[in-house]
Motif scaffolding. Structure first.
Motif, PDB file in Angstrom:
ATOM      1  N   UNK A 170       0.835  -1.211   0.000  1.00  9.91           N
ATOM      2  CA  UNK A 170       0.000   0.000   0.000  1.00  9.91           C
ATOM      3  C   UNK A 170       0.866   1.255   0.000  1.00  9.91           C
ATOM      4  N   UNK A 171       1.978   1.218   0.745  1.00 10.21           N
ATOM      5  CA  UNK A 171       2.885   2.368   0.776  1.00 10.21           C
ATOM      6  C   UNK A 171       3.464   2.640  -0.608  1.00 10.21           C
ATOM      7  N   UNK A 172       3.875   1.591  -1.292  1.00  9.90           N
ATOM      8  CA  UNK A 172       4.389   1.768  -2.650  1.00  9.90           C
ATOM      9  C   UNK A 172       3.343   2.408  -3.554  1.00  9.90           C
ATOM     10  N   UNK A 173       2.117   1.905  -3.494  1.00 10.62           N
ATOM     11  CA  UNK A 173       1.052   2.478  -4.330  1.00 10.62           C
ATOM     12  C   UNK A 173       0.771   3.927  -3.945  1.00 10.62           C
ATOM     13  N   UNK A 174       0.765   4.219  -2.648  1.00 10.24           N
ATOM     14  CA  UNK A 174       0.457   5.574  -2.196  1.00 10.24           C
ATOM     15  C   UNK A 174       1.519   6.571  -2.642  1.00 10.24           C
ATOM     16  N   UNK A 175       2.791   6.181  -2.552  1.00  7.23           N
ATOM     17  CA  UNK A 175       3.876   7.103  -2.870  1.00  7.23           C
ATOM     18  C   UNK A 175       4.123   7.188  -4.372  1.00  7.23           C
ATOM     19  N   UNK A 176       4.123   6.055  -5.036  1.00  8.43           N
ATOM     20  CA  UNK A 176       4.448   6.039  -6.466  1.00  8.43           C
ATOM     21  C   UNK A 176       3.259   6.399  -7.335  1.00  8.43           C
ATOM     22  N   UNK A 177       2.056   6.211  -6.823  1.00  8.37           N
ATOM     23  CA  UNK A 177       0.870   6.499  -7.604  1.00  8.37           C
ATOM     24  C   UNK A 177       0.492   5.325  -8.486  1.00  8.37           C
TER      25      UNK A 177
END
Length: 302
Positions: A124-131
């Motif tokens: 989820x962090x990857x998706x949140x930061x990278x878009x």
């Protein structure tokens, strides 16, 4: 389509680390110029500490806009952040405590949490930061004697993952879980750099870079970015003894000790006046007008 690896061979670990630090510095500059920030996944283990200490030196640190960095990890042991075995802890001591990256932009894996929950949280962090469809600008990898990279070990289920970007991987011979990026996440990166030293790694290097039977293929051989280069930084001890008469599609070049620069990467020590910038062949592609992939494909291929 994945390109053939580019290989540089150095006399010492220190020279290889300085060359790789120059590549990191340039990727940072190019990514910030094109996208306004730099996203990097750090490698764990003992070898990368040499690289991280080099990056913290004024030779490199003064030319890096640390305020634009977002730091991730390729894998983590299931331990608290202050544990001696923590990959985050190693990177913090060698680099993060020495450079001004905003704490909110340091995204560690929560090794102290239940493994499956920690993996889901990190994805989820990857998706949140990278878009949506985001890609890491640079993934740094090491390699074990058995050819594992990140925490993708031989004969473990994470090697078959095609949908998730982060998983909790059970490693039987360690009798423990490891948190790790998957091949789809790694192979979506704009650039991958592999840093390997020591004679004990030479056999795995050969198996990774030369044709072998599929059941003998080490995990790192499946690292093949679909739209970016894979750059290997090796010491002679990790490279030479297993290459007599071996055919490979990789582009290899030996960098003698004190050779100055090779392909534009600095290999001089701390007294060097400045770090050269990498050759165009390893530049991350510009955002404007590029044919950038929309994101990690479930198979890690286009």
């Amino acid at each position: 389509m994945a390109s053939s690896p580019e290989i540089e061979v150095f006399s010492t670990k220190r020279e290889a680390a300085y060359a790789l630090a120059s590549l990191v510095s340039y990727c940072s500059e190019a990514s910030i110029a094109g996208r306004g920030r730099f996203t990097i996944a750090l490698a764990g283990g003992s070898t990368p500490a040499t690289l991280y200490r080099a990056l913290a030196l004024p030779l490199f640190a003064r030319d890096i806009d640390w305020s634009r960095w977002h730091v991730f990890w390729g894998d983590e042991r299931c331990v608290p952040p202050d544990h001696p075995d923590s990959n985050y802890g190693m990177a913090r001591r060698a680099l993060l405590d020495r450079v001004p990256i905003p704490p909110s932009q340091v995204h560690r894996m929560h090794g102290e949490a239940p493994p499956d929950q920690a993996a889901a949280h990190y994805e989820r962090t990857l998706h949140d930061v990278l878009g949506p469809g985001g890609r890491l600008d640079l993934v740094l990898l090491g390699m074990g004697d058995d050819g594992h990279t990140a925490s993708l070990f031989p004969n473990t289920v994470a090697l078959d993952e095609r949908d998730r970007l982060v998983v909790a991987n059970w490693v039987p011979h360690l009798n423990d879980y490891r948190l790790t990026l998957t091949l789809p996440a790694i192979n979506a990166a704009r650039t991958v750099a592999v840093f390997v030293t020591g004679a004990s790694k030479a056999k795995a290097v050969r198996r990774a870079l030369a044709p072998v039977a599929r059941d003998e293929t080490p995990p790192i051989a499946f690292v093949a970015p679909v739209d970016g280069p894979t750059c290997w930084f090796l010491t002679e001890s990790a490279y030479s003894s297993f290459w007599q008469g071996v055919a490979s599609s990789a582009s290899r070049r030996v960098v003698p000790a004190k050779a100055g620069t090779q392909r534009g990467w600095a290999v001089e020590g701390p007294t060097t006046a400045h770090a050269e910038r990498p050759h165009h062949s390893v530049r991350p592609e510009p955002v404007e007008g590029s044919h950038e992939r929309s994101g990690p494909h479930p198979t890690g291929q286009a």
